[in-house]
Scaffold this active site. Structure first.
Site, short mmCIF file in Angstrom:
data_model
loop_
_atom_site.label_atom_id
_atom_site.label_comp_id
_atom_site.label_asym_id
_atom_site.label_seq_id
_atom_site.Cartn_x
_atom_site.Cartn_y
_atom_site.Cartn_z
N GLU A 74 -9.85 -10.20 -7.40
CA GLU A 74 -8.85 -9.14 -7.16
C GLU A 74 -7.69 -9.22 -8.15
OE1 GLU A 74 -9.73 -8.66 -2.38
OE2 GLU A 74 -7.75 -9.32 -3.04
N ASN A 80 -1.96 -0.12 6.92
CA ASN A 80 -1.40 -1.38 7.43
C ASN A 80 -0.50 -2.09 6.41
OD1 ASN A 80 -3.42 -2.19 5.72
ND2 ASN A 80 -4.46 -3.54 7.18
N LYS A 103 0.83 -1.21 0.00
CA LYS A 103 0.00 0.00 0.00
C LYS A 103 0.87 1.27 0.00
CE LYS A 103 -3.83 -2.35 2.37
NZ LYS A 103 -4.83 -2.26 3.46
N HIS A 108 -2.01 -5.55 1.60
CA HIS A 108 -3.31 -6.19 1.44
C HIS A 108 -3.07 -7.60 0.92
CE1 HIS A 108 -7.41 -7.05 0.14
NE2 HIS A 108 -6.86 -7.54 -0.96
N TYR A 130 -12.20 -1.83 -3.55
CA TYR A 130 -12.73 -2.11 -2.21
C TYR A 130 -14.26 -2.04 -2.16
CZ TYR A 130 -8.19 -2.24 0.21
OH TYR A 130 -6.94 -2.59 0.68
#
Ligand code: CMP
Length: 146
Positions: free
Chosen positions: A134, A120, A17, A123, A57
């Site tokens: 995805e 975080n 990310k 993913h 998302y």
């Protein structure tokens, strides 16, 4: 006699990310996968627009954090990868650690690098069906090596 599927070869989508790219841990993340025998079979860097982040998302669109999450995910470049290996969906999740870094096991990517439950670092797909969706959000089968 049917095939034992427990350790079948799988693919999963991994994303470093914007916070992971900013902190300079792209290589460290990939090292942790490769150290476990997981193969990278497709990879690219890109900077998502807000709409592309919302599309990725979409399952979270009713969540209170959706707007903030998609702002974050479109705030800078990311690295998207297809990982391949035996049971790689679960193994990747173990290497990443829990979504909330405060709850992530010691030595996991999120425990070591993540700043918050939202920012975080990585993913990873959570199941075979979501992995397929995805992966195809970012890659055509022609762009995945075999
Ligand atoms: P990821 O594994 O990419 O899946 C959905 C993402 O939403 C998650 O990692 C976090 O980045 C974010 N997220 C999940 N729960 C929360 C939360 N409670 N508050 C803010 N962001 C969250």
């Amino acid at each position: 006699m049917h095939h034992m599927n427990k350790s079948a070869k799988q693919r999963t989508l991994s994303i470093v990310k914007p916070d992971g790219v900013e902190k300079g841990v792209i290589g460290e993340v990939i090292r942790r996968f490769e150290k476990e025998g997981i193969r990278v079979v497709a990879m690219k860097m890109l900077h998502l627009g807000k709409k592309q982040a919302e599309g990725f998302y979409a399952v979270h669109r009713e969540r209170p954090f959706f707007s903030s999450l998609t702002d974050f995910m479109s705030s800078g470049p990311i690295v998207v990868m297809v990982l391949e290996g035996d049971d790689v969906i679960a193994r990747n999740r173990k290497i990443m650690g829990a979504t909330d870094p405060a709850k992530a096991d010691k030595g996991t990517i999120r425990a070591d690098f993540a700043g918050s439950i939202e920012q975080n670092i990585v993913h990873g797909s959570d199941a075979p069906e979501t992995a397929a969706t995805e992966i195809h959000y970012f890659f055509s089968d022609l762009n995945i090596v075999s």
